[in-house]
Design a protein around this motif. Structure first.
Motif, PDB file in Angstrom:
ATOM      1  N   GLU A 130      45.915  49.280  46.358  1.00 22.52           N
ATOM      2  CA  GLU A 130      46.399  49.763  47.654  1.00 22.52           C
ATOM      3  C   GLU A 130      47.923  49.707  47.763  1.00 22.52           C
ATOM      4  OE1 GLU A 130      44.557  50.971  50.383  1.00 22.52           O
ATOM      5  OE2 GLU A 130      42.851  50.975  48.997  1.00 22.52           O
ATOM      6  N   GLN A 133      38.292  40.901  42.291  1.00 26.04           N
ATOM      7  CA  GLN A 133      38.120  42.247  42.850  1.00 26.04           C
ATOM      8  C   GLN A 133      39.041  42.451  44.055  1.00 26.04           C
ATOM      9  OE1 GLN A 133      33.902  42.454  43.629  1.00 26.04           O
ATOM     10  NE2 GLN A 133      33.407  42.970  41.507  1.00 26.04           N
ATOM     11  N   LYS A 134      39.162  41.419  44.877  1.00 26.39           N
ATOM     12  CA  LYS A 134      40.062  41.502  46.036  1.00 26.39           C
ATOM     13  C   LYS A 134      41.510  41.673  45.577  1.00 26.39           C
ATOM     14  CE  LYS A 134      37.265  38.653  49.135  1.00 26.39           C
ATOM     15  NZ  LYS A 134      37.193  37.361  49.861  1.00 26.39           N
ATOM     16  N   LEU A 135      41.892  40.900  44.573  1.00 23.66           N
ATOM     17  CA  LEU A 135      43.256  40.998  44.033  1.00 23.66           C
ATOM     18  C   LEU A 135      43.515  42.399  43.489  1.00 23.66           C
ATOM     19  CD1 LEU A 135      45.983  39.828  43.165  1.00 23.66           C
ATOM     20  CD2 LEU A 135      44.832  38.907  41.134  1.00 23.66           C
ATOM     21  N   ASP A 136      42.565  42.921  42.727  1.00 20.68           N
ATOM     22  CA  ASP A 136      42.736  44.263  42.162  1.00 20.68           C
ATOM     23  C   ASP A 136      42.769  45.335  43.241  1.00 20.68           C
ATOM     24  OD1 ASP A 136      42.982  43.315  39.580  1.00 20.68           O
ATOM     25  OD2 ASP A 136      40.871  43.607  39.084  1.00 20.68           O
ATOM     26  N   LYS A 137      42.017  45.148  44.305  1.00 21.30           N
ATOM     27  CA  LYS A 137      42.039  46.100  45.428  1.00 21.30           C
ATOM     28  C   LYS A 137      43.421  46.072  46.096  1.00 21.30           C
ATOM     29  CE  LYS A 137      40.152  48.818  48.562  1.00 21.30           C
ATOM     30  NZ  LYS A 137      39.753  50.181  48.284  1.00 21.30           N
ATOM     31  N   CYS A 138      43.975  44.872  46.262  1.00 21.69           N
ATOM     32  CA  CYS A 138      45.324  44.749  46.832  1.00 21.69           C
ATOM     33  C   CYS A 138      46.345  45.460  45.950  1.00 21.69           C
ATOM     34  CB  CYS A 138      45.709  43.280  46.986  1.00 21.69           C
ATOM     35  SG  CYS A 138      44.799  42.398  48.258  1.00 21.69           S
ATOM     36  N   GLU A 167      34.712  36.345  40.330  1.00 21.24           N
ATOM     37  CA  GLU A 167      34.733  37.806  40.244  1.00 21.24           C
ATOM     38  C   GLU A 167      35.109  38.453  41.569  1.00 21.24           C
ATOM     39  OE1 GLU A 167      31.900  41.559  38.948  1.00 21.24           O
ATOM     40  OE2 GLU A 167      31.228  39.525  38.531  1.00 21.24           O
ATOM     41  N   ARG A 168      34.608  37.915  42.667  1.00 21.95           N
ATOM     42  CA  ARG A 168      34.894  38.499  43.981  1.00 21.95           C
ATOM     43  C   ARG A 168      36.384  38.402  44.318  1.00 21.95           C
ATOM     44  NH1 ARG A 168      33.047  40.960  48.283  1.00 21.95           N
ATOM     45  NH2 ARG A 168      33.375  40.161  50.368  1.00 21.95           N
ATOM     46  N   THR A 169      36.995  37.263  44.032  1.00 21.84           N
ATOM     47  CA  THR A 169      38.424  37.099  44.306  1.00 21.84           C
ATOM     48  C   THR A 169      39.256  38.024  43.429  1.00 21.84           C
ATOM     49  OG1 THR A 169      38.013  34.802  44.944  1.00 21.84           O
ATOM     50  CG2 THR A 169      40.288  35.412  44.462  1.00 21.84           C
ATOM     51  N   ARG A 209      49.413  42.569  39.523  1.00 19.40           N
ATOM     52  CA  ARG A 209      48.823  41.299  39.961  1.00 19.40           C
ATOM     53  C   ARG A 209      49.883  40.243  40.233  1.00 19.40           C
ATOM     54  NH1 ARG A 209      43.760  40.709  35.735  1.00 19.40           N
ATOM     55  NH2 ARG A 209      42.346  42.186  36.768  1.00 19.40           N
TER      56      ARG A 209
END
Length: 59
Positions: free
Chosen positions: A37, A29-34, A25-27, A42
């Protein structure tokens, strides 16, 4: 252009391969944040990451 399905995108660089990866889940979230921004999706972010890592191997 007989044989093309309706809605087929014409491109010089077709994306014929599908890659499926498992993310925690954390990774994700990082991908979605990228994506948020950069305004990219994806797949685009992943392709850019691959290009960046590949460029490092060429040094």
């Amino acid at each position: 252009m007989a044989g093309l399905k309706k809605g087929t995108k014409l491109t010089d660089n077709p994306k014929d391969y599908v890659l499926r990866v498992r993310l925690d889940e954390r990774t994700l979230q990082k991908l979605d944040k990228c994506c948020e921004e950069s305004g990219m999706n994806r797949s685009q972010v992943v392709r850019m990451g691959i290009e960046m890592q590949y460029a490092k191997t060429k040094k």
